[in-house]
Design an enzyme around this catalytic site. Structure first.
Site, PDB file in Angstrom:
ATOM      1  N   SER A  59      -4.801   6.219  12.621  1.00 16.99           N
ATOM      2  CA  SER A  59      -4.760   6.047  11.218  1.00 16.99           C
ATOM      3  C   SER A  59      -5.357   4.791  10.808  1.00 16.99           C
ATOM      4  O   SER A  59      -5.261   4.203   9.550  1.00 16.99           O
ATOM      5  CB  SER A  59      -3.277   6.173  10.725  1.00 16.99           C
ATOM      6  OG  SER A  59      -2.708   7.219  10.962  1.00 16.99           O
ATOM      7  N   THR A  77      -0.699   3.278   9.012  1.00 20.11           N
ATOM      8  CA  THR A  77      -1.632   2.321   8.164  1.00 20.11           C
ATOM      9  C   THR A  77      -0.903   1.021   8.808  1.00 20.11           C
ATOM     10  O   THR A  77       0.300   0.971   8.962  1.00 20.11           O
ATOM     11  CB  THR A  77      -1.527   2.606   6.853  1.00 20.11           C
ATOM     12  OG1 THR A  77      -2.312   3.655   6.441  1.00 20.11           O
ATOM     13  CG2 THR A  77      -1.979   1.220   6.003  1.00 20.11           C
ATOM     14  N   THR A  93      -6.619   0.910   6.868  1.00 20.71           N
ATOM     15  CA  THR A  93      -6.203   2.385   7.095  1.00 20.71           C
ATOM     16  C   THR A  93      -7.638   3.392   7.135  1.00 20.71           C
ATOM     17  O   THR A  93      -8.452   3.267   6.410  1.00 20.71           O
ATOM     18  CB  THR A  93      -5.565   2.882   5.895  1.00 20.71           C
ATOM     19  OG1 THR A  93      -4.959   4.090   6.249  1.00 20.71           O
ATOM     20  CG2 THR A  93      -5.821   3.074   4.617  1.00 20.71           C
ATOM     21  N   ARG A 147     -11.603  11.149  -1.142  1.00 21.62           N
ATOM     22  CA  ARG A 147     -10.216  10.536  -1.490  1.00 21.62           C
ATOM     23  C   ARG A 147     -10.046   9.089  -1.094  1.00 21.62           C
ATOM     24  O   ARG A 147     -10.218   8.750  -0.247  1.00 21.62           O
ATOM     25  CB  ARG A 147      -9.164  11.545  -0.551  1.00 21.62           C
ATOM     26  CG  ARG A 147      -7.729  11.260  -1.092  1.00 21.62           C
ATOM     27  CD  ARG A 147      -7.040  10.326  -0.040  1.00 21.62           C
ATOM     28  NE  ARG A 147      -5.574  10.010  -0.177  1.00 21.62           N
ATOM     29  CZ  ARG A 147      -5.074   9.106   0.535  1.00 21.62           C
ATOM     30  NH1 ARG A 147      -5.538   8.423   1.537  1.00 21.62           N
ATOM     31  NH2 ARG A 147      -3.467   9.167   0.362  1.00 21.62           N
ATOM     32  N   VAL A 148      -9.270   8.443  -1.881  1.00 21.35           N
ATOM     33  CA  VAL A 148      -8.891   7.061  -1.513  1.00 21.35           C
ATOM     34  C   VAL A 148      -7.611   7.025  -1.641  1.00 21.35           C
ATOM     35  O   VAL A 148      -6.658   7.541  -2.732  1.00 21.35           O
ATOM     36  CB  VAL A 148      -9.626   5.937  -2.652  1.00 21.35           C
ATOM     37  CG1 VAL A 148      -9.164   4.574  -2.656  1.00 21.35           C
ATOM     38  CG2 VAL A 148     -11.256   6.149  -2.351  1.00 21.35           C
ATOM     39  N   GLY A 149      -6.690   6.248  -0.800  1.00 19.95           N
ATOM     40  CA  GLY A 149      -5.336   6.132  -0.877  1.00 19.95           C
ATOM     41  C   GLY A 149      -4.841   4.700  -1.670  1.00 19.95           C
ATOM     42  O   GLY A 149      -5.784   4.221  -2.498  1.00 19.95           O
ATOM     43  N   ASP A 150      -3.795   4.363  -1.339  1.00 16.11           N
ATOM     44  CA  ASP A 150      -3.051   3.247  -2.022  1.00 16.11           C
ATOM     45  C   ASP A 150      -3.488   1.842  -1.454  1.00 16.11           C
ATOM     46  O   ASP A 150      -3.633   0.853  -2.093  1.00 16.11           O
ATOM     47  CB  ASP A 150      -1.681   3.105  -2.121  1.00 16.11           C
ATOM     48  CG  ASP A 150      -1.163   3.120  -0.422  1.00 16.11           C
ATOM     49  OD1 ASP A 150      -1.512   4.323   0.232  1.00 16.11           O
ATOM     50  OD2 ASP A 150      -0.443   2.291  -0.059  1.00 16.11           O
ATOM     51  N   THR A 161       3.205   1.696   3.172  1.00 18.87           N
ATOM     52  CA  THR A 161       2.522   2.700   4.096  1.00 18.87           C
ATOM     53  C   THR A 161       3.328   4.005   3.760  1.00 18.87           C
ATOM     54  O   THR A 161       4.078   4.045   3.089  1.00 18.87           O
ATOM     55  CB  THR A 161       2.849   2.246   5.438  1.00 18.87           C
ATOM     56  OG1 THR A 161       2.496   3.243   6.305  1.00 18.87           O
ATOM     57  CG2 THR A 161       4.323   2.210   5.868  1.00 18.87           C
ATOM     58  N   GLY A 162       2.334   5.146   3.819  1.00 20.84           N
ATOM     59  CA  GLY A 162       2.803   6.318   3.651  1.00 20.84           C
ATOM     60  C   GLY A 162       2.087   7.046   2.757  1.00 20.84           C
ATOM     61  O   GLY A 162       0.771   6.669   2.486  1.00 20.84           O
ATOM     62  N   GLY A 203      -0.157   7.921   0.149  1.00 17.36           N
ATOM     63  CA  GLY A 203      -0.565   6.939  -1.101  1.00 17.36           C
ATOM     64  C   GLY A 203      -0.628   7.322  -2.460  1.00 17.36           C
ATOM     65  O   GLY A 203      -0.371   6.557  -3.255  1.00 17.36           O
TER      66      GLY A 203
HETATM   67  C1  SD4 Z   1      -2.927   6.269   2.611  1.00 15.80           C
HETATM   68  N1  SD4 Z   1      -1.147   4.871   2.828  1.00 15.80           N
HETATM   69  O1  SD4 Z   1      -4.109   6.210   2.825  1.00 15.80           O
HETATM   70  C2  SD4 Z   1      -1.967   5.368   3.385  1.00 15.80           C
HETATM   71  C3  SD4 Z   1      -1.873   6.057   4.542  1.00 15.80           C
HETATM   72  C4  SD4 Z   1      -0.680   5.642   5.528  1.00 15.80           C
HETATM   73  O2  SD4 Z   1      -0.005   5.042   7.361  1.00 15.80           O
HETATM   74  O3  SD4 Z   1      -0.127   4.690   4.964  1.00 15.80           O
HETATM   75  N2  SD4 Z   1      -0.784   5.957   6.663  1.00 15.80           N
HETATM   76  O4  SD4 Z   1      -2.202   7.018   1.735  1.00 15.80           O
END
Ligand code: SD4
Length: 329
Positions: A86, A189, A207, A217-220, A240-241, A243
């Site tokens: 990840s 992450t 990450t 796609r872009v996460g948090d 984490t998690g 996003g």
């Molecule tokens: C995301 N928060 O791109 C990240 C993924 C993540 O551990 O936390 N993975 O959404």
């Protein structure tokens, strides 16, 4: 204490990290009420790989690096970890089979930089730092981020999946019907926040994002205030998690602002999880976890579901801790 602590002996820790002038708890007068202040310097980072990342971060501090240098060096270690699917270029790809990376970095005086949807860069965290230091911008994305990397002398890596990621992607394609998956196991992450012996803070987050996400796609993690926020006046937080759920509540900014209003880091993380849950009808497949430090060096951690752990390093020890969660089995 609600935290179940697993002590992990780290051979690199101990005397190597004892910094002259920092007193250890064992030298304090045991008859006095301990002050409400944590040990500093202090580094917190997400998941098991936080342990070696913390070692790299503390080593940087130990050799005279700043807290910013430390949080960069720490997560660079994870960006090279071939076991981690990840983070970094060995991470699982998007649904087109392309690995794209997100990263952000921030200092306690409010400076920050990030990169999103970037390809072929081995250390996106260092690219994020260059955006912070060498451009008038905060965030560069996609092809622009890659062009900036080339201009800054970053080598472009060959665009091939790691052997592990290639196997996983092939398996996913058999049954996926090309749908991005949302899954509470889909994480790893690294988010790292730290405070030095003088109370200066910094944080980093890097990450490869959600596995098999839609291309683009872009996460948090690269979004300042969502995956990371740091303010020397108050504290720091990282996430984490999943996003999308973290972005929707500005998770890390929310936690820092709750601390500004007087909540402890633990209370602030719990409130952020409560907020996240209140915005989602079904949390069965949603995992998100938060870490926080305040300027006194106190810490907090909380997640939607059990299973979120983090590593906490001081000059004396580097330990893995299971965070508490909202979920009551
Ligand atoms: C995301 N928060 O791109 C990240 C993924 C993540 O551990 O936390 N993975 O959404």
């Amino acid at each position: 204490m609600s935290e179940r602590r697993k002590f992990i002996k780290q051979s690199l820790l101990g005397s190597a990290f004892l910094i002259p002038g920092i007193s250890s708890a064992s030298t304090q007068d045991k008859n006095k009420t301990p002050p409400l202040i944590g040990e500093m310097p202090l580094i917190l980072s997400t998941w098991n790989h936080g342990l070696p990342a913390n070692v790299a971060a503390m080593a940087k501090l130990d050799t005279g690096g700043s807290i910013l240098d430390a949080v960069e060096a720490g997560v660079r270690d994870t960006e090279l970890d071939l076991e981690n699917l990840s983070v970094g270029l060995q991470g699982l790809p998007d649904r087109e089979g392309i690995t794209t990376l997100d990263a952000s970095i921030m200092t306690g005086d409010g400076n920050c930089g990030s990169v999103a949807f970037v390809r072929q860069i081995k250390h996106p965290i260092s690219l994020a730092r260059r955006v912070m230091e060498n451009t008038p911008h905060v965030m560069l994305a996609g092809e622009g981020a890659r062009q900036f990397a080339i201009a800054e002398g970053f080598p472009l890596e060959e665009e091939v999946l790691s052997p592990k990621a290639a196997i996983e992607y092939a398996k996913w394609k058999e049954t996926s019907q090309y749908k991005p998956i949302i899954n509470i196991e889909n994480h790893d992450t690294i988010g790292m926040i730290g405070i030095d012996a003088n109370g200066n803070m910094a944080g980093s987050c890097t990450t490869s994002g959600l596995a098999y996400k839609m291309h683009g796609r872009v996460g948090d993690s690269p979004i300042i205030g969502a995956g990371l926020f740091v303010d020397n006046e108050v504290g720091a937080a990282t996430a984490t998690g999943l996003g999308e759920t973290i972005i929707k509540i500005c998770g890390s900014f929310l936690i820092v602002e709750l601390m500004r209003q007087g909540r402890t880091p633990q209370e602030a993380c719990e409130e952020a999880v409560r907020r996240l849950i209140s915005k989602n009808k079904n949390i069965d497949d949603i995992q998100a976890g938060f870490l926080a430090i305040n300027k006194e060096g106190l810490t907090g951690a909380f997640a939607v579901h059990p299973g979120f752990n983090f590593a906490k390093a001081t000059v004396k020890e580097n330990v893995l801790i299971d965070s508490n969660s909202h979920f009551k089995p």
